[in-house]
Design a protein around this motif. Sequence first.
Motif, PDB file in Angstrom:
ATOM      1  N   THR A   1       0.881  -1.126   0.109  1.00  0.00           N
ATOM      2  CA  THR A   1      -0.103  -0.040  -0.017  1.00  0.00           C
ATOM      3  C   THR A   1       0.987   1.238  -0.061  1.00  0.00           C
ATOM      4  O   THR A   1       0.716   2.253  -0.721  1.00  0.00           O
TER       5      THR A   1
ATOM      6  N   ASP B   1       0.623  -0.264 -10.848  1.00  0.00           N
ATOM      7  CA  ASP B   1      -0.445  -1.453 -11.076  1.00  0.00           C
ATOM      8  C   ASP B   1       0.031  -2.646 -10.299  1.00  0.00           C
ATOM      9  O   ASP B   1      -0.804  -3.528  -9.845  1.00  0.00           O
TER      10      ASP B   1
ATOM     11  N   ALA C   1      -0.377  -2.567  -6.550  1.00  0.00           N
ATOM     12  CA  ALA C   1      -1.606  -2.405  -6.138  1.00  0.00           C
ATOM     13  C   ALA C   1      -2.485  -3.791  -6.288  1.00  0.00           C
ATOM     14  O   ALA C   1      -2.983  -4.302  -5.367  1.00  0.00           O
ATOM     15  N   GLU C   2      -1.981  -4.511  -7.365  1.00  0.00           N
ATOM     16  CA  GLU C   2      -2.761  -5.803  -7.695  1.00  0.00           C
ATOM     17  C   GLU C   2      -1.909  -6.955  -6.426  1.00  0.00           C
ATOM     18  O   GLU C   2      -2.734  -7.580  -5.784  1.00  0.00           O
TER      19      GLU C   2
ATOM     20  N   LYS D   1     -13.516  -5.115  -6.775  1.00  0.00           N
ATOM     21  CA  LYS D   1     -12.309  -4.486  -7.418  1.00  0.00           C
ATOM     22  C   LYS D   1     -11.293  -5.707  -7.513  1.00  0.00           C
ATOM     23  O   LYS D   1     -10.386  -5.712  -8.460  1.00  0.00           O
ATOM     24  N   ARG D   2     -11.168  -6.612  -6.491  1.00  0.00           N
ATOM     25  CA  ARG D   2     -10.112  -7.489  -6.555  1.00  0.00           C
ATOM     26  C   ARG D   2     -10.501  -8.980  -7.861  1.00  0.00           C
ATOM     27  O   ARG D   2      -9.749  -9.280  -8.558  1.00  0.00           O
TER      28      ARG D   2
ATOM     29  N   THR E   1      -4.936  -5.349 -13.840  1.00  0.00           N
ATOM     30  CA  THR E   1      -5.066  -3.752 -14.012  1.00  0.00           C
ATOM     31  C   THR E   1      -4.698  -3.194 -15.114  1.00  0.00           C
ATOM     32  O   THR E   1      -5.514  -2.141 -15.411  1.00  0.00           O
TER      33      THR E   1
ATOM     34  N   LYS F   1     -11.346   7.058 -10.666  1.00  0.00           N
ATOM     35  CA  LYS F   1     -11.195   5.769 -10.032  1.00  0.00           C
ATOM     36  C   LYS F   1      -9.804   5.209  -9.676  1.00  0.00           C
ATOM     37  O   LYS F   1      -9.321   4.538  -8.788  1.00  0.00           O
ATOM     38  N   ARG F   2      -8.653   5.527 -10.655  1.00  0.00           N
ATOM     39  CA  ARG F   2      -7.551   5.272 -10.780  1.00  0.00           C
ATOM     40  C   ARG F   2      -6.716   5.705  -9.372  1.00  0.00           C
ATOM     41  O   ARG F   2      -6.050   5.120  -8.831  1.00  0.00           O
TER      42      ARG F   2
ATOM     43  N   SER G   1      -8.079   6.869  -6.891  1.00  0.00           N
ATOM     44  CA  SER G   1      -8.570   6.469  -5.512  1.00  0.00           C
ATOM     45  C   SER G   1      -7.994   5.305  -5.081  1.00  0.00           C
ATOM     46  O   SER G   1      -8.421   4.954  -3.835  1.00  0.00           O
ATOM     47  N   THR G   2      -7.251   4.500  -5.849  1.00  0.00           N
ATOM     48  CA  THR G   2      -6.748   3.196  -5.288  1.00  0.00           C
ATOM     49  C   THR G   2      -5.726   3.373  -4.156  1.00  0.00           C
ATOM     50  O   THR G   2      -6.084   2.475  -3.110  1.00  0.00           O
TER      51      THR G   2
ATOM     52  N   LEU H   1      -7.056   1.171  -0.484  1.00  0.00           N
ATOM     53  CA  LEU H   1      -6.323   0.046  -0.201  1.00  0.00           C
ATOM     54  C   LEU H   1      -5.998   0.296   1.480  1.00  0.00           C
ATOM     55  O   LEU H   1      -6.008  -0.464   2.387  1.00  0.00           O
TER      56      LEU H   1
END
Length: 263
Positions: free
Chosen positions: A82, A122, A125-126, A194-195, A204, A227-228, A230-231, A235
């Motif tokens: 994160t 990406d 985040a994944e 989301k996941r 992603t 939206k991107r 806001s990741t 998290l």
Amino acid sequence: MEDLELIRTWHRRIQAIYAQEFLTSIRGIDDEQRYQHNNVNLYERYYQVTSQSRNKREGDSFNREYIIDDLTYLSDQVLYFTAEVYLYAPYINNPLEHGIQPPGYSRVLYPNYQNLPAKRFDMSAETAFEKLYGYWNRLANLINYFLPTPIAEKKVSFSVVVDALEQQTSYQDNEGLKWLVAFKKNEYKKFLDKRNPVVHHLTTATAFRFNHLNARDKETLELLMQKRFSTPNFLKQNLQLSIESFVHTLNLLEEINQVDHTD
């Protein structure tokens, strides 16, 4: 710069993000306050609660040392990845900043020149999403052990176990159970929304690429970028919820143990 010094420099930067964004894990980030949350040592509380269980079965494979170690390590991983997402977020390319209108085109185009921070964003985040998913399934393993009729290990998942808690037990007034049920129906569902597409359909990066290509106007692209961006906060919220879920689980298991001992 030698590799080891580079690693130490990177670690200091990540630690700075922990402090800046108020990120923490079950273990915590302060050596002097290990496992301390709201004046409760979660490590000690975990062993206090699990040591009381009389729910032993022949061939029992439950190992409370494994569970707390896994929960702690997964929590640390979510914390770390994160922080990486926060690190990369300000530097990811934004197509809205590169609008062009080529000769002969009736509208402005917003090309996606993916840069290195965006790619790393990406990836991190994944990974954070996967570690969160693993964390809640480990928590499900813990809860499952206390069920009157445990679910078969290969079928254990957070949602399945919380449903079984409602069906098999009479602790509907327990605040821990109330919290877990509400979390599963709301925040956990949003997390899965989301996941799951990332795991079962598109990564992603691929999803963003084609969503960008399909965005026919600036307003759609603005929503996509919102939206991107806001990741990181999403998290962060789920990292906080993962600790809360552990606290509420222990509160529930404590009541189950008390009933076991009364019986």
